[in-house]
Design a protein around this motif. Structure first.
Motif, PDB file in Angstrom:
ATOM      1  N   VAL A 230       0.799  -1.120  -0.106  1.00 51.75           N
ATOM      2  CA  VAL A 230       0.015   0.047   0.082  1.00 51.75           C
ATOM      3  C   VAL A 230       0.772   1.073  -0.090  1.00 51.75           C
ATOM      4  O   VAL A 230       0.536   2.179  -0.768  1.00 51.75           O
ATOM      5  N   GLN A 231       1.801   1.280   0.825  1.00 48.24           N
ATOM      6  CA  GLN A 231       2.762   2.449   0.965  1.00 48.24           C
ATOM      7  C   GLN A 231       3.593   2.640  -0.547  1.00 48.24           C
ATOM      8  O   GLN A 231       3.561   3.846  -0.824  1.00 48.24           O
ATOM      9  N   VAL A 232       3.933   1.799  -0.982  1.00 48.13           N
ATOM     10  CA  VAL A 232       4.618   1.901  -2.259  1.00 48.13           C
ATOM     11  C   VAL A 232       3.735   2.506  -3.220  1.00 48.13           C
ATOM     12  O   VAL A 232       4.259   3.165  -4.204  1.00 48.13           O
ATOM     13  N   TRP A 233       2.704   1.709  -3.349  1.00 47.76           N
ATOM     14  CA  TRP A 233       1.603   2.375  -4.772  1.00 47.76           C
ATOM     15  C   TRP A 233       1.489   3.932  -4.144  1.00 47.76           C
ATOM     16  O   TRP A 233       1.393   4.394  -5.232  1.00 47.76           O
ATOM     17  N   PHE A 234       1.086   4.061  -3.040  1.00 43.03           N
ATOM     18  CA  PHE A 234       0.554   5.629  -3.023  1.00 43.03           C
ATOM     19  C   PHE A 234       1.753   6.511  -2.937  1.00 43.03           C
ATOM     20  O   PHE A 234       1.421   7.666  -3.125  1.00 43.03           O
ATOM     21  N   ALA A 235       3.139   6.041  -2.793  1.00 43.20           N
ATOM     22  CA  ALA A 235       4.033   6.869  -2.891  1.00 43.20           C
ATOM     23  C   ALA A 235       4.770   7.108  -4.310  1.00 43.20           C
ATOM     24  O   ALA A 235       5.583   8.107  -4.496  1.00 43.20           O
ATOM     25  N   ASP A 236       3.948   6.282  -5.270  1.00 41.57           N
ATOM     26  CA  ASP A 236       4.461   6.299  -6.657  1.00 41.57           C
ATOM     27  C   ASP A 236       3.839   7.784  -7.103  1.00 41.57           C
ATOM     28  O   ASP A 236       2.634   7.871  -7.175  1.00 41.57           O
ATOM     29  N   ALA A 237       4.727   8.461  -8.059  1.00 41.18           N
ATOM     30  CA  ALA A 237       4.434   9.894  -8.659  1.00 41.18           C
ATOM     31  C   ALA A 237       3.206   9.597  -9.690  1.00 41.18           C
ATOM     32  O   ALA A 237       2.124  10.272  -9.650  1.00 41.18           O
ATOM     33  N   GLU A 238       3.329   8.500 -10.464  1.00 44.52           N
ATOM     34  CA  GLU A 238       2.403   8.309 -11.268  1.00 44.52           C
ATOM     35  C   GLU A 238       0.985   8.044 -10.844  1.00 44.52           C
ATOM     36  O   GLU A 238      -0.082   8.248 -11.591  1.00 44.52           O
ATOM     37  N   ASN A 239       1.177   6.993  -9.851  1.00 41.19           N
ATOM     38  CA  ASN A 239      -0.203   6.735  -9.150  1.00 41.19           C
ATOM     39  C   ASN A 239      -0.836   7.923  -8.511  1.00 41.19           C
ATOM     40  O   ASN A 239      -2.118   8.047  -8.522  1.00 41.19           O
ATOM     41  N   GLN A 240      -0.091   8.793  -8.016  1.00 43.79           N
ATOM     42  CA  GLN A 240      -0.580  10.120  -7.402  1.00 43.79           C
ATOM     43  C   GLN A 240      -1.226  10.707  -8.401  1.00 43.79           C
ATOM     44  O   GLN A 240      -2.200  11.558  -8.217  1.00 43.79           O
ATOM     45  N   ALA A 241      -0.551  10.883  -9.708  1.00 46.95           N
ATOM     46  CA  ALA A 241      -1.229  11.726 -10.905  1.00 46.95           C
ATOM     47  C   ALA A 241      -2.513  11.053 -11.216  1.00 46.95           C
ATOM     48  O   ALA A 241      -3.557  11.728 -11.512  1.00 46.95           O
ATOM     49  N   LEU A 242      -2.494   9.548 -10.991  1.00 47.29           N
ATOM     50  CA  LEU A 242      -3.757   9.152 -11.608  1.00 47.29           C
ATOM     51  C   LEU A 242      -5.099   9.229 -10.515  1.00 47.29           C
ATOM     52  O   LEU A 242      -6.156   9.473 -10.874  1.00 47.29           O
ATOM     53  N   LEU A 243      -4.503   9.434  -9.332  1.00 45.44           N
ATOM     54  CA  LEU A 243      -5.696   9.787  -7.978  1.00 45.44           C
ATOM     55  C   LEU A 243      -6.438  11.008  -8.435  1.00 45.44           C
ATOM     56  O   LEU A 243      -7.528  11.284  -8.409  1.00 45.44           O
ATOM     57  N   ALA A 244      -5.256  11.937  -8.821  1.00 46.00           N
ATOM     58  CA  ALA A 244      -5.625  13.509  -9.058  1.00 46.00           C
ATOM     59  C   ALA A 244      -6.606  13.608 -10.328  1.00 46.00           C
ATOM     60  O   ALA A 244      -7.673  14.194 -10.072  1.00 46.00           O
ATOM     61  N   ARG A 245      -6.366  12.800 -11.288  1.00 44.12           N
ATOM     62  CA  ARG A 245      -7.386  12.754 -12.466  1.00 44.12           C
ATOM     63  C   ARG A 245      -8.537  12.214 -12.190  1.00 44.12           C
ATOM     64  O   ARG A 245      -9.851  12.591 -12.626  1.00 44.12           O
ATOM     65  N   LEU A 246      -8.716  11.066 -11.317  1.00 42.35           N
ATOM     66  CA  LEU A 246      -9.962  10.519 -10.874  1.00 42.35           C
ATOM     67  C   LEU A 246     -10.653  11.302  -9.960  1.00 42.35           C
ATOM     68  O   LEU A 246     -11.850  11.298 -10.115  1.00 42.35           O
ATOM     69  N   GLN A 247     -10.056  12.125  -9.214  1.00 40.37           N
ATOM     70  CA  GLN A 247     -10.903  13.126  -8.265  1.00 40.37           C
ATOM     71  C   GLN A 247     -11.491  14.170  -9.049  1.00 40.37           C
ATOM     72  O   GLN A 247     -12.418  14.526  -8.880  1.00 40.37           O
ATOM     73  N   GLN A 248     -10.613  14.701 -10.045  1.00 42.88           N
ATOM     74  CA  GLN A 248     -11.047  15.689 -11.110  1.00 42.88           C
ATOM     75  C   GLN A 248     -12.164  15.146 -11.973  1.00 42.88           C
ATOM     76  O   GLN A 248     -13.149  15.610 -12.077  1.00 42.88           O
ATOM     77  N   ALA A 249     -12.377  13.673 -12.407  1.00 43.89           N
ATOM     78  CA  ALA A 249     -13.372  13.018 -12.919  1.00 43.89           C
ATOM     79  C   ALA A 249     -14.568  12.821 -12.206  1.00 43.89           C
ATOM     80  O   ALA A 249     -15.606  12.369 -12.415  1.00 43.89           O
ATOM     81  N   GLY A 250     -14.580  13.376 -10.839  1.00 47.35           N
ATOM     82  CA  GLY A 250     -15.608  12.824  -9.927  1.00 47.35           C
ATOM     83  C   GLY A 250     -15.847  11.814  -9.235  1.00 47.35           C
ATOM     84  O   GLY A 250     -16.868  11.208  -8.517  1.00 47.35           O
ATOM     85  N   LEU A 251     -14.547  10.930  -9.108  1.00 47.18           N
ATOM     86  CA  LEU A 251     -14.776   9.752  -8.432  1.00 47.18           C
ATOM     87  C   LEU A 251     -14.684  10.023  -7.009  1.00 47.18           C
ATOM     88  O   LEU A 251     -14.024  10.939  -6.512  1.00 47.18           O
ATOM     89  N   GLN A 252     -15.334   9.203  -6.063  1.00 43.86           N
ATOM     90  CA  GLN A 252     -15.432   9.202  -4.768  1.00 43.86           C
ATOM     91  C   GLN A 252     -14.055   8.849  -4.051  1.00 43.86           C
ATOM     92  O   GLN A 252     -13.791   7.640  -3.896  1.00 43.86           O
ATOM     93  N   LEU A 253     -12.980   9.698  -3.839  1.00 50.87           N
ATOM     94  CA  LEU A 253     -11.928   9.239  -3.184  1.00 50.87           C
ATOM     95  C   LEU A 253     -11.697   9.602  -1.593  1.00 50.87           C
ATOM     96  O   LEU A 253     -10.712   9.439  -0.863  1.00 50.87           O
ATOM     97  N   SER A 254     -12.976   9.647  -0.923  1.00 57.66           N
ATOM     98  CA  SER A 254     -13.056   9.980   0.296  1.00 57.66           C
ATOM     99  C   SER A 254     -14.637   9.657   0.623  1.00 57.66           C
ATOM    100  O   SER A 254     -15.471   9.460   0.048  1.00 57.66           O
TER     101      SER A 254
END
Length: 687
Positions: free
Chosen positions: A578-602
């Protein structure tokens, strides 16, 4: 004269060469004994089967037929003269007060009629109306449990029938085995016989977890049960949730029938299989067999046949035993779930985490009611173990809903020009080099833009337990990836109805349906999104557990390794992934795009007013392996339960740890159910 020496020094005389066909038969007899000895050692001692059960049965029957034809060739060390294999040296040996015998096998009505004819020659009396009792033959590991004055003293595997492996600490973790018999007048001593097994849902989950870790899957529930009970750490055994059916007693009880025995075992607190049935004759036995041959796939546990027994214990005692089997019982085996096919090629599938899985293309073989043309080879290590060549004849297994797999290569049937197969050094989807670490058996493609990885990530994202996007996956995912329209799951939310409608064979309706499904997926909960991200080792249950403690992607990203490991049910391996995945820069960029697209990240977790332990009182005793007392108390309260100070008739469960004291004794006396830490976590819904 050629001599075959027995284990005790006695010898059986084999014929001189040239006497009719006896030279050929003598050679075959030696070959069969050697093959069966190797197979028995690998199965019983090493827990690494080298031969499918059906192949073993065929070879054993061939040897038995030869020895019936030439009884003077029988030696004490023949597999037909043994009850089982030697116990493992990793456990202490213990002698069974009365021997445990194995059952002879029948495969068709003619075999059953021959068995009946044999025992009836030894029984001159009248036959009772309740002649036979049929029980499902559970696919597990036979155990012998020894009780004194109603208390479990020791437990052992069957071993060679005379001596077994003492595994009492492991058996105590099986909750369907009572530590004390539920009777006020227990016998002074009694042996209880039964079968320990792994329920099918638990087996499938265990194999999924092993595959995610790059470990080889267990071949079947029986091997998994055997491997579990031979664990040296009872905590591992407890986590795997073994079950147990009792079916018999050693000797010394004043009972009249097997039906009465099953009833008494149930009264004593054992779980007995509810599908036993008394039958007046072989015709009724055959009807029972046919019913369960069709219905067995509906059962939550494995069964490989029907144990047919004479019901009256007096008749059993009169008929007695051969050297290895009771004359009064037989196992009527269900049709084989293994078969033999030819490998015509191998394809390699790329999973969402980059794992390469080789799959054998086969000539068609019918298994468990379906025609099979493909079977998994698991990984490079398994291919090496099999020594696989293209053109090999192989044994293929399929049990229940498990993916078919190649379990054995019949090397003696290999064509002379068959080329060896090796896993490719480059990914078949993207052409990039693959890697394999020392820590795992899996071979991986590490190119995150690999079309195969992206396609499987989309399939996972759209799956029912994740975002549940109808119409996305399979061919649709393949098309979108091949066109380059989708390189991450975030690209899905940039698709438009007009663009999708322009695809060949899609049309306006299909495009509109997919856009609607994508819009609906924006409302899926944070736990589902977390599962859909495909973090290694994070299944749906683990994702829900993480989301309970970390209500947003930001919170997960900020969590330390210590905070992750502090969650009950999250071990170091999961926490690090979990820590490795969330520390990855490309995965962080993916999360930002998903949040912008309206996905529930919380989400806003609400403390439950009810839960799986709502209204129940639990008592803690002893030291738990992972939880402190405050942690265990908080876990129980989160599930709606309360922690009591003493054991009373109102106590729902007692959670037992190491060095448990008087509370455990009180719980046993009152018949209060006992829980391990792992069972508490599972019951509370946090593991």
């Amino acid at each position: 004269m050629a001599q075959a020496s027995g284990m005790d020094g006695r010898q059986g005389t084999l014929p001189l060469a040239g006497a009719h066909n006896s030279q050929r038969d003598a050679k075959r007899l030696r070959e069969l004994r050697e093959l069966l000895h190797k197979a028995a050692h690998a199965y019983y001692v090493l827990d690494r089967p080298i031969m499918a059960d059906e192949i073993y049965d065929q070879l054993y029957q061939e040897l038995l037929d030869l020895e019936r034809q030439y009884p003077e060739w029988i030696t004490p060390d023949s597999p037909t003269q043994r009850v089982g294999g030697a116990p493992s040296q990793e456990f202490l040996s213990i002698a069974h007060p009365t021997p445990l015998y194995s059952l002879d096998n029948a495969f068709d009505p003619a075999d059953m009629q021959s068995w009946q004819d044999r025992w009836q020659k030894l029984w001159p009396g009248e036959l009772p109306a309740d002649l036979y009792i049929c029980e499902l033959k559970i696919d597990g590991l036979a155990l012998n449990l020894f009780y004194e004055q109603g208390m479990l003293v020791w437990a052992a595997t069957r071993g060679d029938g005379v001596t077994g492996e003492e595994i009492t600490a492991n058996v105590r973790t099986i909750r369907t085995i009572p530590l004390r018999l539920q009777t006020s007048q227990p016998p002074a001593q009694v042996e209880i016989r039964g079968e320990a097994f792994l329920p099918q849902p638990v087996f499938l989950q265990l194999n999924q977890e092993r595959q995610e870790r790059g470990e080889p899957a267990f071949a079947n529930p029986r091997n998994a049960a055997a491997g579990t009970l031979r664990q040296l750490d009872p905590r591992i055994v407890a986590q795997r949730r073994l079950d147990f059916f009792a079916y018999g007693v050693g000797s010394g009880l004043d009972l009249t029938s097997q039906q009465e025995t099953l009833k008494l075992l149930s009264q004593w607190g054992f779980r007995t299989n509810s599908h036993s049935q008394v039958c007046p004759d072989l015709s009724a036995v055959q009807k029972y067999y046919q019913i369960w041959d069709k219905k067995r796939q509906e059962l939550p546990y494995g069964t490989d046949g029907v144990a047919v027994k004479i019901n009256a214990l007096a008749m059993q005692a009169e008929l007695g035993f051969t050297q290895k089997s009771p004359r009064w019982a037989i196992a009527w085996k269900f049709p084989a779930e293994t078969g033999v096919a030819t490998v015509v090629g191998v394809t390699v599938q790329v999973g969402r985490t980059g794992v390469l899985t080789p799959v054998a293309a086969l000539t068609p073989v019918r298994l468990a009611g379906t025609q099979v043309t493909r079977a998994t080879l698991h990984n490079a290590q398994r291919i090496d173990e099999l020594n696989l060549h293209i053109g090999d004849r192989v044994v293929v297994r399929k049990a229940g809903d498990i993916i078919p797999e190649v379990v054995q290569v019949l090397g003696e049937l290999r064509p002379g020009d068959a080329p060896a197969y090796y896993l490719p050094s480059h990914c078949p989807e993207c052409g990039e080099p693959v890697v394999q670490t020392e820590q795992e058996a899996a071979t991986r493609c590490v190119n995150r833009r690999c079309p195969g990885i992206v396609r499987e990530q989309i399939n996972h994202w759209a799956s029912r337990d994740a975002l549940d996007i109808r119409g996305l996956g399979g061919k649709a995912a393949q098309k979108l990836v091949s066109l380059g329209w989708v390189t991450t799951v975030a690209d899905l939310y940039d698709l438009t109805e007009a663009r999708l409608a322009s695809l060949e064979r899609w049309g306006a309706k299909s495009a509109a349906n997919l856009i609607t499904a994508l819009d609906q997926s924006r409302q899926q909960s944070w736990p589902r999104v977390l599962y859909g991200l495909g973090v290694r080792h994070v299944g749906a249950g683990t994702a829900a557990l993480l989301a309970t403690h970390f209500p947003s992607a930001t919170a997960v990203q900020a969590a330390s390794l210590e905070e992750l490991c502090a969650i009950v049910g999250i071990g170091p391996e999961i926490a690090q992934a979990v820590q490795v995945w969330f520390a990855d820069a490309e995965n962080q960029a993916l999360l930002a795009r998903l949040q912008q697209a309206g996905l529930q990240l919380s989400h806003d977790p609400v403390a439950p007013t009810t839960g799986t332990l709502s209204g129940k009182i639990l008592v803690l005793t002893g030291s738990l392996p992972n939880l402190t007392r405050p942690q265990a108390k908080a876990l129980i309260e989160r599930a709606g339960g309360k922690v009591g100070a003493s054991v009373t008739s109102r106590t729902a469960y007692v959670v037992v740890g190491a060095e448990a004291g008087a509370k455990l004794e009180r719980a046993v006396a009152l018949g209060v159910p006992l829980l391990s830490e792992a069972e508490l976590v599972a019951l509370a819904g946090e593991g």
